[in-house]
Design an enzyme around this catalytic site. Structure first.
Site, mmCIF file in Angstrom:
data_model
loop_
_atom_site.group_PDB
_atom_site.id
_atom_site.type_symbol
_atom_site.label_atom_id
_atom_site.label_comp_id
_atom_site.label_asym_id
_atom_site.label_seq_id
_atom_site.Cartn_x
_atom_site.Cartn_y
_atom_site.Cartn_z
ATOM 1 N N LYS A 13 -26.682 33.502 5.767
ATOM 2 C CA LYS A 13 -27.582 32.369 5.550
ATOM 3 C C LYS A 13 -26.898 31.020 5.798
ATOM 4 C CE LYS A 13 -27.381 32.699 0.523
ATOM 5 N NZ LYS A 13 -26.120 33.467 0.544
ATOM 6 N N ARG A 149 -20.884 39.616 -7.492
ATOM 7 C CA ARG A 149 -21.829 38.650 -6.891
ATOM 8 C C ARG A 149 -23.072 39.379 -6.394
ATOM 9 N NH1 ARG A 149 -17.928 36.318 -2.639
ATOM 10 N NH2 ARG A 149 -19.654 35.047 -1.885
HETATM 11 P P1 AMP Z 1 -22.062 30.628 -2.489
HETATM 12 O O1 AMP Z 1 -21.153 29.665 -1.801
HETATM 13 O O2 AMP Z 1 -23.512 30.323 -2.292
HETATM 14 O O3 AMP Z 1 -21.715 32.073 -2.199
HETATM 15 O O4 AMP Z 1 -21.826 30.422 -4.064
HETATM 16 C C1 AMP Z 1 -20.556 30.686 -4.638
HETATM 17 C C2 AMP Z 1 -20.702 30.767 -6.142
HETATM 18 O O5 AMP Z 1 -21.172 29.503 -6.647
HETATM 19 C C3 AMP Z 1 -21.707 31.778 -6.660
HETATM 20 O O6 AMP Z 1 -21.187 33.094 -6.726
HETATM 21 C C4 AMP Z 1 -22.018 31.212 -8.033
HETATM 22 O O7 AMP Z 1 -20.965 31.459 -8.931
HETATM 23 C C5 AMP Z 1 -22.038 29.706 -7.761
HETATM 24 N N1 AMP Z 1 -23.384 29.215 -7.386
HETATM 25 C C6 AMP Z 1 -23.777 28.708 -6.188
HETATM 26 N N2 AMP Z 1 -25.060 28.329 -6.220
HETATM 27 C C7 AMP Z 1 -25.507 28.615 -7.466
HETATM 28 C C8 AMP Z 1 -26.751 28.469 -8.134
HETATM 29 N N3 AMP Z 1 -27.828 27.970 -7.495
HETATM 30 N N4 AMP Z 1 -26.837 28.861 -9.432
HETATM 31 C C9 AMP Z 1 -25.773 29.357 -10.096
HETATM 32 N N5 AMP Z 1 -24.566 29.538 -9.518
HETATM 33 C C10 AMP Z 1 -24.415 29.162 -8.232
#
Ligand code: AMP
Length: 195
Positions: A13, A149
């Protein structure tokens, strides 16, 4: 032009969001990136980092504050593409309420799905590539954290498919193909996003 990217880690994404952002001239807003930039010297920043490194979701309060601080900026007036937000139904409702207050709505939610084996393989190779390029891999790109995750995704984020389907804005795409083929599929289904 307001879009949301939905999908588990490794679905692709972020890559598609960057392409759409460049094509439409709207900012790509990743809550994961905003959290990685958060100051760990603050209690909220430190709490967020601990949860991220364990593969758990960060509290809605912290994420919502960061997100709204970002989408209120002038470059997002014309629209935005959100990547990693919302991650649960509460966040989706908060976003809907905010958009309704602006007399706006989402144009589409682009869901990208792929089997767990493909997601594991992609994220672990992303980590290995970072190491061989001499840079530090993401602290949460290891198998144990990735499995957590994926579990957080299944328990908290997957219900959003149904939530957005009921609102009539969900478009789903098979994320197992290559980046260009997926971009083409998205452009065919959502011509406004282009190819
Ligand atoms: P990502 O870069 O989208 O894979 O996000 C990395 C980590 O950031 C996730 O595993 C969560 O710990 C945290 N995170 C990102 N976006 C959110 C969200 N909308 N709500 C809660 N935690 C988030």
């Amino acid at each position: 032009m307001r879009y949301v990217m939905l999908g588990p880690p490794g679905a692709g994404k972020g890559t598609q969001a960057v392409r759409i952002s460049n094509r439409l001239g709207i900012p790509h807003i990743s809550t994961g990136d905003l959290l990685r930039l958060a100051d760990v010297a603050t209690p909220a920043g430190a709490a967020a980092r601990t949860l991220m490194e364990a593969g758990h979701l960060v509290s809605d309060e912290i994420v919502v504050d960061l997100l709204f601080e970002r989408i209120r900026r002038s470059d997002a007036r014309k629209g935005f593409i959100l990547d990693g937000f919302p991650r649960n139904v509460i966040q989706a409702e908060i976003l809907d309420e905010w958009l309704a207050g602006q007399d706006e709505g989402l144009d589409a939610v682009l869901e990208i799905y792929a089997p767990v084996a493909v997601l594991l393989d992609r994220v672990l190779s992303r980590s290995a590539q970072a190491v061989s390029a001499g840079s530090a891999p993401r602290a949460d790109d290891n198998e144990t954290t990735l499995r957590q995750r994926l579990e957080s995704y299944r328990m908290e984020t997957l219900p959003l498919s149904d939530y957005y389907h009921r609102k009539g804005v969900l478009m789903s795409f098979d994320g197992t193909c290559n980046i260009d083929a997926l971009a083409t599929a998205i452009g065919e289904q959502i011509p406004a996003v282009g190819r």
